[in-house]
Design a protein around this motif. Sequence first.
Motif, PDB file in Angstrom:
ATOM      1  N   GLY A   1       0.822  -1.194   0.000  1.00 31.43           N
ATOM      2  CA  GLY A   1       0.000   0.000   0.000  1.00 31.43           C
ATOM      3  C   GLY A   1       0.857   1.244   0.000  1.00 31.43           C
ATOM      4  N   HIS A   2       0.240   2.378   0.331  1.00 33.81           N
ATOM      5  CA  HIS A   2       0.953   3.652   0.294  1.00 33.81           C
ATOM      6  C   HIS A   2       2.079   3.685   1.318  1.00 33.81           C
ATOM      7  N   ARG A   3       1.796   3.267   2.562  1.00 29.42           N
ATOM      8  CA  ARG A   3       2.817   3.300   3.612  1.00 29.42           C
ATOM      9  C   ARG A   3       3.066   1.934   4.249  1.00 29.42           C
TER      10      ARG A   3
ATOM     11  N   VAL B   1       5.072 -10.732   7.461  1.00 29.71           N
ATOM     12  CA  VAL B   1       5.349  -9.619   8.362  1.00 29.71           C
ATOM     13  C   VAL B   1       4.827  -8.323   7.760  1.00 29.71           C
ATOM     14  N   THR B   2       4.179  -7.518   8.593  1.00 31.56           N
ATOM     15  CA  THR B   2       3.687  -6.206   8.173  1.00 31.56           C
ATOM     16  C   THR B   2       4.732  -5.148   8.491  1.00 31.56           C
ATOM     17  N   HIS B   3       5.041  -4.340   7.490  1.00 35.20           N
ATOM     18  CA  HIS B   3       6.021  -3.274   7.678  1.00 35.20           C
ATOM     19  C   HIS B   3       5.390  -1.940   7.297  1.00 35.20           C
ATOM     20  N   THR B   4       5.506  -0.965   8.190  1.00 34.84           N
ATOM     21  CA  THR B   4       4.952   0.371   7.947  1.00 34.84           C
ATOM     22  C   THR B   4       6.078   1.383   7.892  1.00 34.84           C
ATOM     23  N   ALA B   5       6.053   2.243   6.893  1.00 31.26           N
ATOM     24  CA  ALA B   5       7.085   3.271   6.745  1.00 31.26           C
ATOM     25  C   ALA B   5       7.149   4.129   7.994  1.00 31.26           C
ATOM     26  N   GLY B   6       8.348   4.377   8.477  1.00 31.61           N
ATOM     27  CA  GLY B   6       8.529   5.217   9.647  1.00 31.61           C
ATOM     28  C   GLY B   6       8.409   4.491  10.976  1.00 31.61           C
ATOM     29  N   MET B   7       8.075   3.210  10.958  1.00 28.83           N
ATOM     30  CA  MET B   7       7.946   2.476  12.209  1.00 28.83           C
ATOM     31  C   MET B   7       9.337   2.232  12.808  1.00 28.83           C
ATOM     32  N   PRO B   8       9.456   2.132  14.150  1.00 29.60           N
ATOM     33  CA  PRO B   8      10.763   1.855  14.750  1.00 29.60           C
ATOM     34  C   PRO B   8      11.354   0.566  14.181  1.00 29.60           C
TER      35      PRO B   8
ATOM     36  N   ALA C   1       9.624  -6.412  13.233  1.00 26.77           N
ATOM     37  CA  ALA C   1       9.016  -6.461  11.907  1.00 26.77           C
ATOM     38  C   ALA C   1       9.946  -5.858  10.862  1.00 26.77           C
ATOM     39  N   SER C   2      10.582  -4.739  11.200  1.00 26.35           N
ATOM     40  CA  SER C   2      11.515  -4.101  10.284  1.00 26.35           C
ATOM     41  C   SER C   2      12.709  -5.012  10.007  1.00 26.35           C
ATOM     42  N   PHE C   3      13.164  -5.721  11.037  1.00 26.99           N
ATOM     43  CA  PHE C   3      14.286  -6.656  10.868  1.00 26.99           C
ATOM     44  C   PHE C   3      13.952  -7.733   9.840  1.00 26.99           C
ATOM     45  N   LEU C   4      12.766  -8.349   9.980  1.00 26.04           N
ATOM     46  CA  LEU C   4      12.393  -9.400   9.032  1.00 26.04           C
ATOM     47  C   LEU C   4      12.116  -8.827   7.643  1.00 26.04           C
ATOM     48  N   ALA C   5      11.642  -7.592   7.581  1.00 28.96           N
ATOM     49  CA  ALA C   5      11.345  -6.985   6.285  1.00 28.96           C
ATOM     50  C   ALA C   5      12.616  -6.675   5.500  1.00 28.96           C
ATOM     51  N   ARG C   6      13.739  -6.527   6.190  1.00 30.99           N
ATOM     52  CA  ARG C   6      14.964  -6.139   5.482  1.00 30.99           C
ATOM     53  C   ARG C   6      15.961  -7.291   5.303  1.00 30.99           C
TER      54      ARG C   6
END
Length: 331
Positions: free
Chosen positions: A71-73, A175-182, A186-191
Amino acid sequence: MSTRREARVTAARAIRSHAEDVVRAALVALPPRERTRRGLAFHAYQRQVRTIMRADPVAFEVVETRMLAEGHRTSVIEVTLRGEVGVDAGDMLHVLWRNDLDRIAAADAVTAARFWTTPIPHRPSRWARVGASGLLESVVDLSASTDSDPARAERITPRFFTVAGVEASDVRLQVTHTAGMPPRAASFLARVRPGDVVEARVLPHPHRVAHDGPGLAVVTGSGAAGVFAALRAGASGIRLVWGLGDKQLAPWVQEELREHLRAGRLSSLRLALRPERVTDLLVDEPIEQMAWIYVSGHESMGAAVDAALRARLGESVLREMSDGLRCIVST
């Protein structure tokens, strides 16, 4: 999924974690307080959890990452891991995430340090030593502060993710990842990228999608992981209501869902796209005819769906279904 956080770990907090562990040990040793199917299942589960959490995590290699919905973010990403430990559909991985390299580079310089380890359930704190790289990578939560002193900084705490599918030694997570989230779990698995290593503990869980219908699954975002696990394991007769907000499904997952529909694993599929909500689609769902109901996603959705189910089924019916593990709310 769990969002439990651990603040700085002082000697007092470390000692308290051992007292907490004594209480947990007593609770799993005592007979279950509830004799319902749900109570017995969770009592057995807690016994398993104690054994698993006291063992070391196992390593999984990242095989593939692919966009599931965007989506957008906010986006949902599916990560495929490969390991040498048995995992079943609907199990959970207790993932030990790590700080990203940018955060590590911006942190204060440190040397090897002795410190109290981060307590987790059934694994109390202990006195340990770690090198500078290990401290910055996997001990202190640099998304909460750039302070790299483990006596003052908030700690990294592992997070639970529901397995979205198992094939041979490959395990899928969503995993759900949202822009700007700490940049935490989730960010770890997304990257992560193919070849990276993810450490995790594998835990069974009583909260999983039944494999025989008719049943209703109401989910948002990556809360659909448990449904995918059941579908990929051969479940049948699932009515899926999936809230996606402004996210669009990738072509590969659209085709997978069409195949589940053709095969009868899905008996119906309805997507709630913004501004529509999953509760809007529940109005004409045959809830009273369902053998089981599964709800997974963010907490506000769970509360709204719970209110809708109570209005349709009544308090006593919903409680009976919950006690019998036929109504599962995993938010």
